[in-house]
Design a protein around this motif. Structure first.
Motif, PDB file in Angstrom:
ATOM      1  N   ASP A  90       0.797  -1.229   0.000  1.00 60.94           N
ATOM      2  CA  ASP A  90       0.000   0.000   0.000  1.00 60.94           C
ATOM      3  C   ASP A  90       0.831   1.282   0.000  1.00 60.94           C
ATOM      4  O   ASP A  90       0.484   2.264   0.646  1.00 60.94           O
ATOM      5  N   THR A  95       1.736  -0.133  -5.173  1.00 58.76           N
ATOM      6  CA  THR A  95       0.324  -0.189  -5.533  1.00 58.76           C
ATOM      7  C   THR A  95       0.153  -0.144  -7.049  1.00 58.76           C
ATOM      8  O   THR A  95      -0.629  -0.913  -7.614  1.00 58.76           O
ATOM      9  N   LYS A  99      -1.608  -3.167  -9.007  1.00 62.95           N
ATOM     10  CA  LYS A  99      -2.808  -2.896  -9.799  1.00 62.95           C
ATOM     11  C   LYS A  99      -2.578  -3.229 -11.276  1.00 62.95           C
ATOM     12  O   LYS A  99      -3.509  -3.672 -11.964  1.00 62.95           O
ATOM     13  N   TYR A 133      -7.340  -3.364  -2.902  1.00 68.81           N
ATOM     14  CA  TYR A 133      -7.175  -3.220  -4.353  1.00 68.81           C
ATOM     15  C   TYR A 133      -7.688  -4.424  -5.133  1.00 68.81           C
ATOM     16  O   TYR A 133      -7.445  -4.523  -6.334  1.00 68.81           O
TER      17      TYR A 133
END
Length: 195
Positions: A90, A95, A99, A133
């Motif tokens: 995070d 991230t 993602k 996520y």
């Protein structure tokens, strides 16, 4: 003089703390990126063994996943496996990287890839990262750094450096990324998996 010295110490500590957190802010290959800088004097860093190279046998390590399951890397022979190391759950760069893998998940699955993300945070941190996520792949708890050491991934201030390893169906390293741009990571992996 005493008051200046007193002020410099908390300021230095604050700067050091910010530098630590920035480990995921920039791609490892970017000029000035945290992974390109040597560890500061006094910072804990693992002794660096020679990096693994394509053609080397993948280390037969046991991966402890965020949900408590254990997977032996040798049990995945016959599949292509991506083991990617990242500094911290995070944080901005980590991230973006996670993602990207999530968004490319259909293509990664079509290429027959198993994906395991590895960092030194605990299972609770990993679970929160996955839920926040909606990550479709497991994260490996490497709190003692054993998996990082097995792959010769340096730990800087107890955080893994950003490196990735594509393991072929034969259990040998197919491709190694010692410098990873989080934005381009998924495309590079897919290209290597299809080659």
């Amino acid at each position: 003089m005493k008051s200046r010295k007193h002020l410099a110490s908390p300021l230095g500590a604050a700067i050091a703390a910010l530098a630590l957190l920035a480990g995921c802010n920039e791609p490892a290959g970017a000029p000035g990126g945290a992974a390109d800088k040597p560890a500061q004097a006094g910072a804990s860093e693992t002794a660096q063994a020679a990096p693994l190279r394509p053609g080397d046998a993948a280390p037969d390590v046991k991966l402890t996943l965020h949900d408590g399951r254990e997977v032996s890397l040798s049990s995945l022979q016959g599949k292509q496996v991506l083991v990617y190391f990242y500094p911290k759950d995070d944080t901005p760069g980590c991230t973006v990287q996670a993602k990207g893998l999530r968004d490319g998940w259909a293509d990664l699955q079509a290429a027959g890839l198993e994906v395991y993300g590895v960092s030194t945070q605990d299972a609770q941190s990993h679970q929160a990262f996955i839920e926040k996520y909606e990550l479709p792949f497991p994260l490996v708890v490497d709190a003692d750094g054993a998996v990082s050491r097995a792959f010769h991934v340096p730990l800087r201030n107890d955080f893994a450096t950003r490196q990735s390893f594509l393991i072929g169906k034969d259990g040998k390293i197919k491709q190694v990324w010692l410098e990873v741009d989080p934005k381009e990571h998924t495309a590079a992996i897919l290209a290597a998996a299809k080659s």
